[in-house]
Scaffold this motif. Sequence first.
Motif, PDB file in Angstrom:
ATOM      1  N   PRO A   1      44.077  38.289  40.135  1.00  0.00           N
ATOM      2  CA  PRO A   1      44.923  37.421  40.967  1.00  0.00           C
ATOM      3  C   PRO A   1      46.155  38.173  41.458  1.00  0.00           C
ATOM      4  O   PRO A   1      46.608  39.133  40.829  1.00  0.00           O
ATOM      5  CB  PRO A   1      45.308  36.279  40.021  1.00  0.00           C
ATOM      6  N   PRO A   2      46.710  37.763  42.603  1.00  0.00           N
ATOM      7  CA  PRO A   2      47.891  38.437  43.135  1.00  0.00           C
ATOM      8  C   PRO A   2      49.069  38.370  42.162  1.00  0.00           C
ATOM      9  O   PRO A   2      49.169  37.467  41.330  1.00  0.00           O
ATOM     10  CB  PRO A   2      48.203  37.653  44.416  1.00  0.00           C
ATOM     11  N   GLN A   3      49.976  39.345  42.298  1.00  0.00           N
ATOM     12  CA  GLN A   3      51.158  39.355  41.434  1.00  0.00           C
ATOM     13  C   GLN A   3      52.138  38.270  41.877  1.00  0.00           C
ATOM     14  O   GLN A   3      52.162  37.887  43.041  1.00  0.00           O
ATOM     15  CB  GLN A   3      51.828  40.726  41.491  1.00  0.00           C
ATOM     16  N   PRO A   4      52.941  37.735  40.956  1.00  0.00           N
ATOM     17  CA  PRO A   4      53.935  36.724  41.356  1.00  0.00           C
ATOM     18  C   PRO A   4      54.988  37.348  42.266  1.00  0.00           C
ATOM     19  O   PRO A   4      55.363  38.514  42.080  1.00  0.00           O
ATOM     20  CB  PRO A   4      54.540  36.270  40.025  1.00  0.00           C
ATOM     21  N   PRO A   5      55.484  36.590  43.251  1.00  0.00           N
ATOM     22  CA  PRO A   5      56.438  37.174  44.201  1.00  0.00           C
ATOM     23  C   PRO A   5      57.822  37.434  43.617  1.00  0.00           C
ATOM     24  O   PRO A   5      58.553  38.278  44.122  1.00  0.00           O
ATOM     25  CB  PRO A   5      56.512  36.127  45.315  1.00  0.00           C
TER      26      PRO A   5
ATOM     27  N   SER B   1      36.857  39.270  47.460  1.00  0.00           N
ATOM     28  CA  SER B   1      37.323  40.342  46.589  1.00  0.00           C
ATOM     29  C   SER B   1      36.710  41.667  47.023  1.00  0.00           C
ATOM     30  O   SER B   1      35.556  41.728  47.440  1.00  0.00           O
ATOM     31  CB  SER B   1      36.897  40.070  45.146  1.00  0.00           C
ATOM     32  N   ASN B   2      37.506  42.719  46.914  1.00  0.00           N
ATOM     33  CA  ASN B   2      37.015  44.058  47.203  1.00  0.00           C
ATOM     34  C   ASN B   2      37.313  44.985  46.036  1.00  0.00           C
ATOM     35  O   ASN B   2      38.414  44.943  45.474  1.00  0.00           O
ATOM     36  CB  ASN B   2      37.682  44.618  48.458  1.00  0.00           C
ATOM     37  N   PRO B   3      36.354  45.845  45.639  1.00  0.00           N
ATOM     38  CA  PRO B   3      36.641  46.831  44.604  1.00  0.00           C
ATOM     39  C   PRO B   3      37.885  47.639  44.978  1.00  0.00           C
ATOM     40  O   PRO B   3      38.026  48.096  46.114  1.00  0.00           O
ATOM     41  CB  PRO B   3      35.383  47.702  44.595  1.00  0.00           C
TER      42      PRO B   3
ATOM     43  N   SER C   1      39.213  29.331  52.971  1.00  0.00           N
ATOM     44  CA  SER C   1      38.609  30.242  51.997  1.00  0.00           C
ATOM     45  C   SER C   1      39.661  31.192  51.444  1.00  0.00           C
ATOM     46  O   SER C   1      40.781  31.270  51.940  1.00  0.00           O
ATOM     47  CB  SER C   1      37.445  31.019  52.627  1.00  0.00           C
ATOM     48  N   GLY C   2      39.274  31.933  50.417  1.00  0.00           N
ATOM     49  CA  GLY C   2      40.192  32.869  49.767  1.00  0.00           C
ATOM     50  C   GLY C   2      39.717  33.229  48.371  1.00  0.00           C
ATOM     51  O   GLY C   2      40.482  33.165  47.411  1.00  0.00           O
ATOM     52  N   SER C   3      38.450  33.624  48.246  1.00  0.00           N
ATOM     53  CA  SER C   3      37.878  33.837  46.911  1.00  0.00           C
ATOM     54  C   SER C   3      38.526  34.996  46.166  1.00  0.00           C
ATOM     55  O   SER C   3      38.439  35.082  44.943  1.00  0.00           O
ATOM     56  CB  SER C   3      36.364  34.030  47.000  1.00  0.00           C
ATOM     57  N   CYS C   4      39.229  35.894  46.876  1.00  0.00           N
ATOM     58  CA  CYS C   4      39.860  37.023  46.187  1.00  0.00           C
ATOM     59  C   CYS C   4      41.077  36.603  45.360  1.00  0.00           C
ATOM     60  O   CYS C   4      41.620  37.394  44.593  1.00  0.00           O
ATOM     61  CB  CYS C   4      40.267  38.107  47.177  1.00  0.00           C
ATOM     62  N   LEU C   5      41.478  35.335  45.496  1.00  0.00           N
ATOM     63  CA  LEU C   5      42.655  34.852  44.759  1.00  0.00           C
ATOM     64  C   LEU C   5      42.400  34.643  43.273  1.00  0.00           C
ATOM     65  O   LEU C   5      43.344  34.602  42.485  1.00  0.00           O
ATOM     66  CB  LEU C   5      43.093  33.498  45.332  1.00  0.00           C
ATOM     67  N   TYR C   6      41.136  34.478  42.897  1.00  0.00           N
ATOM     68  CA  TYR C   6      40.868  33.903  41.583  1.00  0.00           C
ATOM     69  C   TYR C   6      40.375  34.953  40.605  1.00  0.00           C
ATOM     70  O   TYR C   6      39.508  35.768  40.912  1.00  0.00           O
ATOM     71  CB  TYR C   6      39.865  32.749  41.731  1.00  0.00           C
ATOM     72  N   SER C   7      40.932  34.900  39.400  1.00  0.00           N
ATOM     73  CA  SER C   7      40.618  35.900  38.389  1.00  0.00           C
ATOM     74  C   SER C   7      39.309  35.570  37.686  1.00  0.00           C
ATOM     75  O   SER C   7      38.818  34.451  37.744  1.00  0.00           O
ATOM     76  CB  SER C   7      41.746  35.968  37.360  1.00  0.00           C
ATOM     77  N   SER C   8      38.756  36.569  37.021  1.00  0.00           N
ATOM     78  CA  SER C   8      37.545  36.350  36.240  1.00  0.00           C
ATOM     79  C   SER C   8      37.439  37.430  35.182  1.00  0.00           C
ATOM     80  O   SER C   8      38.204  38.385  35.149  1.00  0.00           O
ATOM     81  CB  SER C   8      36.317  36.351  37.145  1.00  0.00           C
ATOM     82  N   SER C   9      36.456  37.292  34.325  1.00  0.00           N
ATOM     83  CA  SER C   9      36.278  38.255  33.236  1.00  0.00           C
ATOM     84  C   SER C   9      35.360  39.402  33.635  1.00  0.00           C
ATOM     85  O   SER C   9      35.050  40.267  32.819  1.00  0.00           O
ATOM     86  CB  SER C   9      35.681  37.534  32.016  1.00  0.00           C
ATOM     87  N   ILE C  10      34.909  39.412  34.895  1.00  0.00           N
ATOM     88  CA  ILE C  10      34.032  40.500  35.338  1.00  0.00           C
ATOM     89  C   ILE C  10      34.777  41.827  35.226  1.00  0.00           C
ATOM     90  O   ILE C  10      35.946  41.938  35.577  1.00  0.00           O
ATOM     91  CB  ILE C  10      33.567  40.229  36.784  1.00  0.00           C
ATOM     92  N   ARG C  11      34.098  42.849  34.771  1.00  0.00           N
ATOM     93  CA  ARG C  11      34.787  44.097  34.436  1.00  0.00           C
ATOM     94  C   ARG C  11      35.225  44.904  35.646  1.00  0.00           C
ATOM     95  O   ARG C  11      36.207  45.620  35.589  1.00  0.00           O
ATOM     96  CB  ARG C  11      33.862  44.962  33.560  1.00  0.00           C
TER      97      ARG C  11
ATOM     98  N   VAL D   1      38.590  44.420  40.972  1.00  0.00           N
ATOM     99  CA  VAL D   1      38.588  43.958  42.352  1.00  0.00           C
ATOM    100  C   VAL D   1      39.859  43.159  42.621  1.00  0.00           C
ATOM    101  O   VAL D   1      40.508  42.669  41.694  1.00  0.00           O
ATOM    102  CB  VAL D   1      37.353  43.072  42.660  1.00  0.00           C
ATOM    103  N   ALA D   2      40.218  43.030  43.906  1.00  0.00           N
ATOM    104  CA  ALA D   2      41.429  42.305  44.280  1.00  0.00           C
ATOM    105  C   ALA D   2      41.348  41.967  45.761  1.00  0.00           C
ATOM    106  O   ALA D   2      40.430  42.396  46.467  1.00  0.00           O
ATOM    107  CB  ALA D   2      42.673  43.154  44.002  1.00  0.00           C
ATOM    108  N   CYS D   3      42.328  41.190  46.248  1.00  0.00           N
ATOM    109  CA  CYS D   3      42.469  41.000  47.693  1.00  0.00           C
ATOM    110  C   CYS D   3      42.743  42.366  48.316  1.00  0.00           C
ATOM    111  O   CYS D   3      43.475  43.186  47.746  1.00  0.00           O
ATOM    112  CB  CYS D   3      43.608  40.039  47.994  1.00  0.00           C
ATOM    113  N   ALA D   4      42.162  42.609  49.481  1.00  0.00           N
ATOM    114  CA  ALA D   4      42.188  43.951  50.080  1.00  0.00           C
ATOM    115  C   ALA D   4      43.597  44.458  50.366  1.00  0.00           C
ATOM    116  O   ALA D   4      43.824  45.667  50.443  1.00  0.00           O
ATOM    117  CB  ALA D   4      41.372  43.943  51.374  1.00  0.00           C
ATOM    118  N   TRP D   5      44.567  43.539  50.517  1.00  0.00           N
ATOM    119  CA  TRP D   5      45.938  43.927  50.882  1.00  0.00           C
ATOM    120  C   TRP D   5      46.881  43.926  49.676  1.00  0.00           C
ATOM    121  O   TRP D   5      48.094  44.082  49.841  1.00  0.00           O
ATOM    122  CB  TRP D   5      46.472  42.989  51.955  1.00  0.00           C
TER     123      TRP D   5
END
Length: 584
Positions: free
Chosen positions: A25-29, A297-299, A362-372, A375-379
């Motif tokens: 997930p993105p860092q807090p501002p 999400s992008n690696p 949409s915005g699936s890159c926002l959400y964290s998971s336990s996948i190893r 990955v993150a939002c591209a920016w």
Amino acid sequence: MRHSHTLHFSILSFFVTIWTVQSVPPQPPVRCDQTGCTVSNAYGTWPDRKTCHAANVTYPTTEEELRKAVAYAAEHNLKVKTVTKFSHTIPKLACPSGSDALLISTSKYNSVIEIEPDRLTVTADSGVSLRELIDKVEGAGFSIATSTYWEGVSIGGLISTGSHGSSWSGRGGSVHDHVVGISLLVPANSSEGFAKVVRLEEGRDDKLLNAVKVSLGVLGVISKVKLSIEKAFKRSMMYNFTSDVALEDIFMEHGKKFEFGDITWYPSRKTAVYRYDIRSPVNVSGNGVNDFTGFQSNPILISRGVRALEKGLESTKNENGKCTTADTTLAYKKLTGNGLKNNGLIFTGYPVIGRQGKIQTSGSCLYSSSIRIDVACAWDPRYSGLFFYETTAIFPVSRFRDFLLDVKKLRDLKPERLCGIDIYNGILIRFIKGSKAYLGQTEDSVVIDFNYYRADDELTPRLNQDVMEEMEQMAFVKHGAKPHWGKNRKVGFFGVKKKLGPNFDRFLEVKNTLDPKKMFSSEWSDEILFGIEASKYDGCALEGNCVCSEDRHCSPSKGYFCKQGLVYTQARVCRFSPAQVLVA
């Protein structure tokens, strides 16, 4: 605060095979230490590249705690800015003035969502995320008729900057035009406890509500937002990848015919992608999802690699490399339906039918998971991925055809010069209705968005930057477009006060009434709201902080000089002129 931010990138998409991942997930501002706090936007860099400081931050969880925070600041004469969990606004609207300033974060003020089925309204705490709000409304059998395309926004932030989707139907594509009530915390005198809640309702308090609907955060702290809702519905959509011939004659009919239609134009590729998007009854089969490619999400290693590739193409002035990348990106989008998924997992063909809440944003890159896999939002600024500008201009319908024709003329001189836009998401064209909001658009309008490369260093010129600058000036100067408040470089706001006409004075009248001591204003929000042009300096045009009038405003030492536009000759742009360097 923000927005819409609707960022649209797919430069990475073709590198990623079809797997399902979720993101860091993105860092807090807001980040604080013993010396105080800093606040950034989601991209990690403000337009002026300077750090924004505040003395402290508070995280209210209830309206009373919010009132006490405003009261404390009013009693102690502190400057205040509201900041959200997401901070997706590009301009420096969330930055307060003064070393003792207070930030009020709404990131934990997000527990209340109340649906009134009989009145067809939903009321939410201003810190509630768009996704939380949509899911709650859909779960109760209703839909919100419009939203931003990017779901990483809070409800209070997104209306404050005039963020929108696309529609000329009903109340239209701007979320603030679906607002029927707002509660606002404003300073008060000591007998009222230094702060009070102002509750505004459509039809009763329109003079104030029309100012507060789109406020840039300078009128107070939004506590609650009440939106109109309707019975749940589905949408049926498809993309038509085709030629851009006659785009200037087709856009208006397209906007009228398809309730949620838009167009993505790739000028260098001479391609227009028409989104055919209409509502369907809720009982039609289909569980489709819109997982827009640019918001997946992008690696992290791939995001870094793509940025390194783009930097290499920039430094070698490799137009053909950018065009090859644009071709590959476009082909990938066509193959994958631009992120549409028929059953929520993969794209198998058109049409894609799904619930409004699964299609509208949409915005699936926002959400964290336990996948190893990392990955993150591209920016995400922590990982040195995409770094860009975003220009967003709002045109009266009557002016838009001529703008399209001007861009086509510019393109036809040398199409390769626009590949740098088409690497991202080309030019996204959307439709919004005229609004009563004082800082909104007064008539039915067409909105364009385009993203383009931003250098790591503020004094590094960019490949074909003169083309982007000429398009920017065509939009905002020649064709009289207004800026989107949550996006744009500084030059987009020059002269905005005049474009707003009498509504600007109406907004200021409310501002002076609700916040007479300018507690919620700062030099940065004033710069945007008033469209202030600061004094020019060496290199100021490179990042859109000025329009060049002398060569030194560009980068003469690197071969970039201030020249007139190629099609719009009144434009003044920084163009690479290698022969001039040799002469010098």
